[in-house]
Design an enzyme around this catalytic site. Sequence first.
Site, mmCIF file in Angstrom:
data_model
loop_
_atom_site.group_PDB
_atom_site.id
_atom_site.type_symbol
_atom_site.label_atom_id
_atom_site.label_comp_id
_atom_site.label_asym_id
_atom_site.label_seq_id
_atom_site.Cartn_x
_atom_site.Cartn_y
_atom_site.Cartn_z
ATOM 1 C CG PHE A 149 -78.821 52.324 -58.459
ATOM 2 C CD1 PHE A 149 -78.450 51.990 -59.758
ATOM 3 C CD2 PHE A 149 -78.029 53.208 -57.668
ATOM 4 C CE1 PHE A 149 -77.310 52.357 -60.063
ATOM 5 C CE2 PHE A 149 -76.845 53.552 -58.001
ATOM 6 C CZ PHE A 149 -76.273 53.222 -59.386
ATOM 7 C CD GLU A 176 -85.378 56.231 -53.987
ATOM 8 O OE1 GLU A 176 -84.938 55.032 -53.784
ATOM 9 O OE2 GLU A 176 -85.005 57.212 -53.280
ATOM 10 N NE ARG A 177 -80.950 56.179 -57.289
ATOM 11 C CZ ARG A 177 -79.723 56.574 -57.033
ATOM 12 N NH1 ARG A 177 -78.776 56.738 -57.902
ATOM 13 N NH2 ARG A 177 -79.054 56.247 -55.818
ATOM 14 C CB CYS A 281 -70.839 47.029 -54.020
ATOM 15 S SG CYS A 281 -71.227 45.418 -53.862
HETATM 16 P P1 NAD Z 1 -77.827 54.644 -51.439
HETATM 17 O O1 NAD Z 1 -77.350 54.637 -50.429
HETATM 18 O O2 NAD Z 1 -78.327 56.019 -52.060
HETATM 19 O O3 NAD Z 1 -79.251 53.918 -51.354
HETATM 20 C C1 NAD Z 1 -79.540 52.783 -50.625
HETATM 21 C C2 NAD Z 1 -81.178 52.894 -50.315
HETATM 22 O O4 NAD Z 1 -81.206 53.715 -49.256
HETATM 23 C C3 NAD Z 1 -82.193 53.170 -51.203
HETATM 24 O O5 NAD Z 1 -83.207 52.041 -50.889
HETATM 25 C C4 NAD Z 1 -82.553 54.332 -50.917
HETATM 26 O O6 NAD Z 1 -83.883 54.863 -51.171
HETATM 27 C C5 NAD Z 1 -82.352 54.722 -49.401
HETATM 28 N N1 NAD Z 1 -81.735 55.980 -49.263
HETATM 29 C C6 NAD Z 1 -81.342 56.808 -49.863
HETATM 30 N N2 NAD Z 1 -80.942 58.155 -49.419
HETATM 31 C C7 NAD Z 1 -81.544 57.832 -48.076
HETATM 32 C C8 NAD Z 1 -81.400 58.683 -46.645
HETATM 33 N N3 NAD Z 1 -80.961 60.036 -46.734
HETATM 34 N N4 NAD Z 1 -82.156 58.304 -45.718
HETATM 35 C C9 NAD Z 1 -82.417 56.884 -45.581
HETATM 36 N N5 NAD Z 1 -82.402 56.249 -46.596
HETATM 37 C C10 NAD Z 1 -81.862 56.627 -47.943
HETATM 38 O O7 NAD Z 1 -77.220 53.775 -52.677
HETATM 39 P P2 NAD Z 1 -77.577 53.743 -54.091
HETATM 40 O O8 NAD Z 1 -76.957 54.898 -54.897
HETATM 41 O O9 NAD Z 1 -78.944 53.053 -54.458
HETATM 42 O O10 NAD Z 1 -76.710 52.344 -54.390
HETATM 43 C C11 NAD Z 1 -75.245 52.582 -54.712
HETATM 44 C C12 NAD Z 1 -74.463 52.302 -53.460
HETATM 45 O O11 NAD Z 1 -74.671 50.954 -52.950
HETATM 46 C C13 NAD Z 1 -72.940 52.309 -53.373
HETATM 47 O O12 NAD Z 1 -72.115 52.974 -52.428
HETATM 48 C C14 NAD Z 1 -72.416 50.935 -53.478
HETATM 49 O O13 NAD Z 1 -71.095 50.792 -53.303
HETATM 50 C C15 NAD Z 1 -73.542 50.210 -52.471
HETATM 51 N N6 NAD Z 1 -73.566 48.819 -52.519
HETATM 52 C C16 NAD Z 1 -72.978 48.165 -51.762
HETATM 53 C C17 NAD Z 1 -72.998 46.684 -51.740
HETATM 54 C C18 NAD Z 1 -72.372 45.903 -50.785
HETATM 55 O O14 NAD Z 1 -72.447 44.865 -50.715
HETATM 56 N N7 NAD Z 1 -71.501 46.493 -49.918
HETATM 57 C C19 NAD Z 1 -73.752 46.093 -52.632
HETATM 58 C C20 NAD Z 1 -74.360 47.020 -53.808
HETATM 59 C C21 NAD Z 1 -74.514 48.345 -53.652
#
Ligand code: NAD
Length: 495
Positions: A149, A176-177, A281
Amino acid sequence: MRTIEHWIDGAATAGAGTRRGPVWNPATGAQQAEVVLAEPADVDAAVTAAAAAYEGWSQTSLSRRTKVLFAFRELVNARIDELAGVVSDEHGKVLSDARGEVQRGLEVVEFACGLPTLLKGDYSDQVSTGVDLYSIREPLGVCAGITPFNFPIMVPMWMHPVAIACGNAFVLKPSERDPSVSEVVARLWQEAGLPDGVFNVVHGDKVAVDAVLEHPEIAAVSFVGSTPIARYVYETGTKAGKRVQALGGAKNHMIVLPDADIEMAADAAVGAGYGSAGERCMAVSMLVAVGHAADDLVGAIQERLPKVKVGNGLEPDSEMGPLVTREHRDKVASYIEKGSEEGAKVLTDGRETAPDGNGFFLGVTLLDEVTPEMDVYKDEIFGPVLGITRVDTYEEAVRLVNENPYGNGVAIFTRDGGVARQFQFEVNAGMVGVNVPIPVPVAYYSFGGWKNSLFGDLHVYGPEGIQFYTQGKVVTSRWPDPATSKVDLGFPQTR
Ligand code: NAD
C-alpha cells in the site's frame, strides 16, 4: 458508493467475484469506495488475456515498443498532479510526497525507454573456424506484480515498465487499500498505444495472490511487501516453478558518529523518520547515536518535532498525513505503550499531538534509550515512531546493524571519509547512504535489500530488473563454407 474494478484486456470489469473490500479516506476516517476482490476465475481471465497479448507484443519490434514507452512517459509526466492526488486521497500521504513518488516511478519508465540499448547482447565472431556466437535476451511470457500500500504507483512502476519494455505481458495485483491509481495507470498505457491485454490489473487479497502463485501460465512474480508475506510468496512461487523476487520489510538504521554535522543529521533523521508518516520501506526507524553525539542529536531533533505540521495530505501546508487505516494507526500507537513498558523513554508522544477528528492520525513520536531486546527495536513498526539507541563505539553501531535480521537500507553520518569508506564495506545491507538518510538508488541502478528484506537473487529495476524479466539464449552458428566443410564425428572443439 464508487466501485473500483479490475482492468482486464483493455477494459474495466467487475469480474466473477462478489466479495468487496472497503477503501478509506484516511484523513477523515470515512469509507469512500469499495474495491472488487478477485476470485481465481478473475486472475485466470487476466492471465488468459495477457498470454494472448504476449504473442503479438513479444514479436513487436524494439522501435515500436520503445515508441509506446515514450508515449507512456509523456502521459504520466503530464498527469503528475492528478496521479499524486489519487494517491494522496487513498493513502493519506501529503501531496508533495505523492508527487515525489510519481516522479521516482517515472524515472523507471525513462530507464525503460532506453531498452534497445539495454537489451543488446554480446557477439563473438570466429569462436571456432567459421563459427560465430552471439547472446540474446528473450522475454519470459506473462509476469505478475504484487505490491504494497505504501507506494501505490511507484512500486508497481518498479516492475511493469521494465517487464513490458522487455516484451512481456503483465498482471498487477496492487494493494487493496489504495487501488484506484492502478486503473488510471492502465488507461494511460492504453492511451500510449499499448495493445489491450499487455497490462492488466486484478484487485484482491490472499485469494488473488494465491491464484497468481498457482497459475501455470505465469512465468515470474515480483513481490514487494512485508517480510512474512514476501517469504511465503517466494517459497510458494518458486515451488510452483516460477522465477520470484520478493522484497520484504525493513528496520533501517541511521548511525550518527560524534564528528557528524549534528544539525544536518537531525534534519535528515526527522525527514527520513517521519516523512510519509514513517510508512516507507526505506524510512529510518532506528537512530544509533555514538558517544557524545546522542545528547546533541536528541536535543536537535526535539527542537524540530513541534514544527512538523500534521494534517490532511491534500492540504498544501501539511507535512505529514494520517496512517493508511485505523487498524494500522492503532497498531503503531500500541508500540508507544509497549516501548514505555519495555523501558524506553517516551520523549515525544504522538498520541497526544494527533489532530482531532476521525482521521487515522498519529503525531510524531520519539523513543530514547531503546535497546535491541525490545519489541520496539525488533519489529518493523511502519509509522511515525523513531527510536534512539545509544552506543559507545562505531564497532558497536555496525554490529547492531549487521546482527539485525533485516538488511534493506542503512546510513552513516560522519565527516570522516575513511570511516565512511570502511563502513560501506563492513555493513550488511543492500543500500548504503553516506550522509544520505534514504539511499534509494536511481533508476539505472537496482533496488533491493539483503537478509530478510529480499528473497530471491535479483533486485528490482535497473540492470537487474532487465535480467529478471528476460532469459538468456546463446546462439552458435556456422554457415556453409566450401573451404572448410567436411564430415567430422569427433567431439566439437575449437579450431
Ligand atoms: P503486505 O505484506 O501486507 O501486503 C503486500 C501485498 O501482499 C498486498 O498486495 C497484499 O494484498 C498482499 N497480501 C497481504 N496479506 C497476504 C497474505 N496473507 N497472503 C498473500 N498475500 C497477501 O504489505 P503492506 O502492509 O501493504 O506494505 C507494507 C510493507 O511493505 C512493509 O513491511 C514495508 O517495509 C514493505 N515494503 C517493502 C519495500 C521494499 O522495497 N523492500 C517497499 C515498500 C514496502
